[in-house]
Enzyme design. Structure first.
Site, PDB file in Angstrom:
ATOM      1  NE  ARG A 213      -4.946   0.642   5.254  1.00 30.73           N
ATOM      2  CZ  ARG A 213      -3.725   0.146   5.517  1.00 30.73           C
ATOM      3  NH1 ARG A 213      -3.509  -1.140   5.433  1.00 30.73           N
ATOM      4  NH2 ARG A 213      -2.739   0.968   5.853  1.00 30.73           N
ATOM      5  N   PRO A 214      -9.660   3.760   1.743  1.00 28.58           N
ATOM      6  CG  PRO A 214     -11.345   5.315   2.140  1.00 28.58           C
ATOM      7  CD  PRO A 214     -10.739   4.056   2.693  1.00 28.58           C
ATOM      8  CB  ILE A 215      -6.134   7.055  -1.471  1.00 28.40           C
ATOM      9  CG1 ILE A 215      -6.605   6.749  -2.897  1.00 28.40           C
ATOM     10  CG2 ILE A 215      -5.321   5.907  -0.914  1.00 28.40           C
ATOM     11  CD1 ILE A 215      -5.456   6.675  -3.904  1.00 28.40           C
TER      12      ILE A 215
ATOM     13  NE  ARG B 218      -3.286   0.805   2.599  1.00 31.90           N
ATOM     14  CZ  ARG B 218      -4.183   1.481   1.891  1.00 31.90           C
ATOM     15  NH1 ARG B 218      -4.781   0.896   0.884  1.00 31.90           N
ATOM     16  NH2 ARG B 218      -4.418   2.739   2.150  1.00 31.90           N
TER      17      ARG B 218
ATOM     18  CG  ASP C 109      -0.040   0.052  13.137  1.00 37.18           C
ATOM     19  OD1 ASP C 109       0.815   0.787  12.614  1.00 37.18           O
ATOM     20  OD2 ASP C 109      -1.175  -0.135  12.646  1.00 37.18           O
TER      21      ASP C 109
ATOM     22  CB  ILE D 174      -7.663   3.433  13.349  1.00 35.65           C
ATOM     23  CG1 ILE D 174      -7.275   4.234  14.582  1.00 35.65           C
ATOM     24  CG2 ILE D 174      -6.964   3.912  12.086  1.00 35.65           C
ATOM     25  CD1 ILE D 174      -7.539   5.735  14.479  1.00 35.65           C
TER      26      ILE D 174
HETATM   27  C1  EPZ Z   1      -0.593   4.092   8.095  1.00 33.37           C
HETATM   28  O1  EPZ Z   1      -1.598   3.608   7.217  1.00 33.37           O
HETATM   29  C2  EPZ Z   1       0.232   2.882   8.463  1.00 33.37           C
HETATM   30  N1  EPZ Z   1       0.842   2.326   7.267  1.00 33.37           N
HETATM   31  C3  EPZ Z   1      -0.638   1.832   9.146  1.00 33.37           C
HETATM   32  O2  EPZ Z   1       0.220   0.791   9.564  1.00 33.37           O
HETATM   33  C4  EPZ Z   1      -1.264   2.460  10.388  1.00 33.37           C
HETATM   34  O3  EPZ Z   1      -2.134   1.524  10.976  1.00 33.37           O
HETATM   35  C5  EPZ Z   1      -2.032   3.719  10.002  1.00 33.37           C
HETATM   36  O4  EPZ Z   1      -1.155   4.632   9.301  1.00 33.37           O
HETATM   37  C6  EPZ Z   1      -2.592   4.439  11.215  1.00 33.37           C
HETATM   38  O5  EPZ Z   1      -1.544   4.791  12.081  1.00 33.37           O
HETATM   39  C7  EPZ Z   1       1.947   2.941   6.781  1.00 33.37           C
HETATM   40  O6  EPZ Z   1       2.412   3.937   7.323  1.00 33.37           O
HETATM   41  C8  EPZ Z   1       2.556   2.337   5.557  1.00 33.37           C
HETATM   42  P1  EPZ Z   1      -4.405   6.373   7.675  1.00 33.37           P
HETATM   43  P2  EPZ Z   1      -2.512   4.670   6.408  1.00 33.37           P
HETATM   44  O7  EPZ Z   1      -4.433   7.064   6.373  1.00 33.37           O
HETATM   45  O8  EPZ Z   1      -1.704   5.857   6.068  1.00 33.37           O
HETATM   46  C9  EPZ Z   1      -9.045   6.252   6.652  1.00 33.37           C
HETATM   47  C10 EPZ Z   1       0.925  -1.391   9.890  1.00 33.37           C
HETATM   48  O9  EPZ Z   1       0.447  -2.344  10.527  1.00 33.37           O
HETATM   49  N2  EPZ Z   1      -8.680   7.015   5.457  1.00 33.37           N
HETATM   50  O10 EPZ Z   1      -3.942   7.118   8.899  1.00 33.37           O
HETATM   51  O11 EPZ Z   1      -3.214   3.943   5.335  1.00 33.37           O
HETATM   52  C11 EPZ Z   1      -8.486   4.834   6.594  1.00 33.37           C
HETATM   53  O12 EPZ Z   1      -9.353   3.991   5.877  1.00 33.37           O
HETATM   54  C12 EPZ Z   1       0.037  -0.527   9.029  1.00 33.37           C
HETATM   55  O13 EPZ Z   1       2.136  -1.015   9.923  1.00 33.37           O
HETATM   56  C13 EPZ Z   1      -9.703   7.489   4.629  1.00 33.37           C
HETATM   57  O14 EPZ Z   1     -10.882   7.264   4.885  1.00 33.37           O
HETATM   58  O15 EPZ Z   1      -3.546   5.050   7.569  1.00 33.37           O
HETATM   59  C14 EPZ Z   1      -8.392   4.464   8.056  1.00 33.37           C
HETATM   60  O16 EPZ Z   1      -9.655   4.011   8.492  1.00 33.37           O
HETATM   61  C15 EPZ Z   1      -1.410  -1.006   9.043  1.00 33.37           C
HETATM   62  N3  EPZ Z   1      -9.361   8.203   3.529  1.00 33.37           N
HETATM   63  C16 EPZ Z   1      -8.063   5.793   8.742  1.00 33.37           C
HETATM   64  O17 EPZ Z   1      -8.419   6.825   7.806  1.00 33.37           O
HETATM   65  C17 EPZ Z   1      -8.047   8.472   3.201  1.00 33.37           C
HETATM   66  O18 EPZ Z   1      -7.803   9.148   2.189  1.00 33.37           O
HETATM   67  C18 EPZ Z   1      -6.590   5.974   9.099  1.00 33.37           C
HETATM   68  O19 EPZ Z   1      -5.861   5.739   7.915  1.00 33.37           O
HETATM   69  C19 EPZ Z   1      -7.041   7.984   4.055  1.00 33.37           C
HETATM   70  C20 EPZ Z   1      -7.374   7.272   5.183  1.00 33.37           C
END
Ligand code: EPZ
Length: 418
Positions: free
Chosen positions: A121-123, A92, A304, A326
């Site tokens: 996990r949308p972006i 990812r 995590d 989360i």
């Molecule tokens: C990062 O993921 C980490 N991965 C994850 O670690 C970690 O759990 C997460 O941050 C939270 O700390 C990396 O750094 C590579 P978010 P990320 O964007 O960036 C929603 C591990 O085990 N969201 O903070 O994808 C999303 O769906 C991994 O090492 C949207 O809705 O996490 C989630 O529910 C797992 N739209 C929440 O926000 C978006 O555009 C937090 O996601 C982006 C996110």
């Protein structure tokens, strides 16, 4: 396919040294593209996620030299081109190439596979931020084409303090014209690490680690030397191992300040901790008491560590409550822990752990990185032998986990199966 076999109930004694942070390194490697010169990064963990990112860099024409945990990246001959699905879907964190390529070349064409086992996990927040900077976003299936005539600084509010969106928008705005302000920014230690790295290349970023990050665009970025911060999630995982079966286990090269939420919960349970400036020493305690946790963005309890921590809760007297706020599907370790003898029920985003229960060795499966870590911890304190299949999930995020545990007395072996 790989699996591990663990013979439980061994005491863990000696020293485990923490590696560089996976979630920091997977952002720093793509961010190196922004430099006009050679970038050197030290303390990069040797994990398959970094291999996959190096492959993408080389595909784009960068020269990558790895020597142990040292990485030299020369992006001077990079040609911006579409990143095909077969290499971007390996992890990812490939989405950081969106911010880096957009930031440097004002265009990125790449496939990005959404979702993964722990949630959809949308972006959308990443893309909304790119548009705020003046880019247009075209989606064709799961191929994204993001481009801009000019990237102009903007005020961006993140509905969720997303780690990925915060980092990606720093990468996309660092060479933009004018100043970008990211509000409700994520505050994790790896955000600070990435901002420090960019500033060492000549960027002008302030506020990283707070909820408001200001990025004043600069003309270009030069080379730099940077060191990846120790991995606080790896640290927390091994602290929990110590709480379960440690006997004077020392976790070295750590930053305890990054783990205040975990450490305070461990004290609540009754785990005897000695916390130094850059180490933690602990032994298994007795009469652990149940507690409750709610995962939250940093500095709250890290999502995590929710799964590894739940293994410890099975050894606490009473009913513990775990609220996962989360991700929407981060309890896949629960059926396997129950198969090993735990007594956990889940309802929506909440799990109830009835302890204390004796755990027994079973054949289980790693469904995702931190679920696999939770099962390894359970296997270490279970009676008898446990095998854990699909252990690749764990090896991609914990550098040398088998050797690190063997070195402190765990009976754990990695096996190749068909
Ligand atoms: C990062 O993921 C980490 N991965 C994850 O670690 C970690 O759990 C997460 O941050 C939270 O700390 C990396 O750094 C590579 P978010 P990320 O964007 O960036 C929603 C591990 O085990 N969201 O903070 O994808 C999303 O769906 C991994 O090492 C949207 O809705 O996490 C989630 O529910 C797992 N739209 C929440 O926000 C978006 O555009 C937090 O996601 C982006 C996110």
């Amino acid at each position: 396919m790989k699996r591990i076999r663990v013979l439980g109930e061994q005491k863990l004694s000696g020293t485990i040294t923490i590696s560089g942070s996976k979630n920091s390194a997977v952002a720093l490697v793509p961010a190196s593209l922004l430099s006009e010169e050679i970038v050197e990064i030290d303390n990069v963990p040797n994990i398959s996620d970094i291999d996959a990112l190096s492959e993408i860099l080389e595909y784009l024409g960068a020269k990558v030299e790895r020597n142990g945990t040292n990485m030299k990246i020369d992006s001077t001959s990079v040609k911006n081109k579409e990143i095909p699905e077969e290499i971007s879907k390996k992890l990812r964190a490939s989405y950081y190439f969106m911010g880096a390529l957009l930031g440097k070349y004002k265009k990125v064409e790449m496939y990005f596979p959404g979702g993964c086992s722990i949630g959809e996990r949308p972006i959308n927040l990443h893309l909304k931020g790119f548009e705020a900077l003046g880019a247009t976003v075209k989606e064709e299936g799961n191929k994204y084409i993001v481009e801009a005539e000019e990237l102009k600084g903007a005020n961006i509010y993140l509905d969720i303090a997303s780690v990925g969106a915060t980092i990606n928008l720093m990468l996309a705005s660092v060479l933009a014209t004018g100043t970008t302000v990211i509000r409700n920014a994520a505050k994790e230690p790896h955000i600070v690490n990435v901002a420090t790295f960019l500033n060492q290349m000549g960027a002008s970023i302030t506020g990283a680690g707070t909820s408001e990050i200001r990025i004043r665009g600069v003309e270009k970025l030069s080379g730099c030397f940077h060191e990846v911060v120790p991995d606080y999630i790896e640290t927390g995982t091994y602290i929990i191992a110590g709480a379960l079966c440690g006997e004077n286990l020392k976790i070295a090269n750590a930053i305890p300040d990054h783990l205040e939420a975990l450490l305070s919960k461990l004290r609540e349970i009754g785990v005897p901790l000695e916390v130094g400036k850059d180490f933690i020493i602990l032994s298994k305690g007795n009469n652990y008491k149940a507690t409750s946790i709610k995962t939250a963005v940093y500095p709250g309890f890290p999502t995590d560590l929710q799964q590894p921590f739940m293994t410890l809760l099975t050894q606490c007297e009473g009913t513990s409550k775990v609220e996962e706020n989360i991700f929407e599907n981060r309890f896949m370790h629960v059926p396997y822990l129950n198969e090993m003898g735990a007594s956990i029920t889940t309802s929506g985003k909440t799990a109830f752990v009835n302890g204390k229960t004796k755990l027994f060795g079973r054949r289980v499966e790693a469904t995702d990185l931190r679920a696999g870590a939770a099962l390894i911890l359970a296997a270490l304190c279970a009676n008898g032998e446990t095998t854990i299949t699909k252990i690749e999930h764990v090896l991609r995020g914990y550098e040398g986990i088998i050797e690190k545990l063997q070195n402190v007395g765990a009976k754990i072996e990695l096996e190749e199966i068909e």
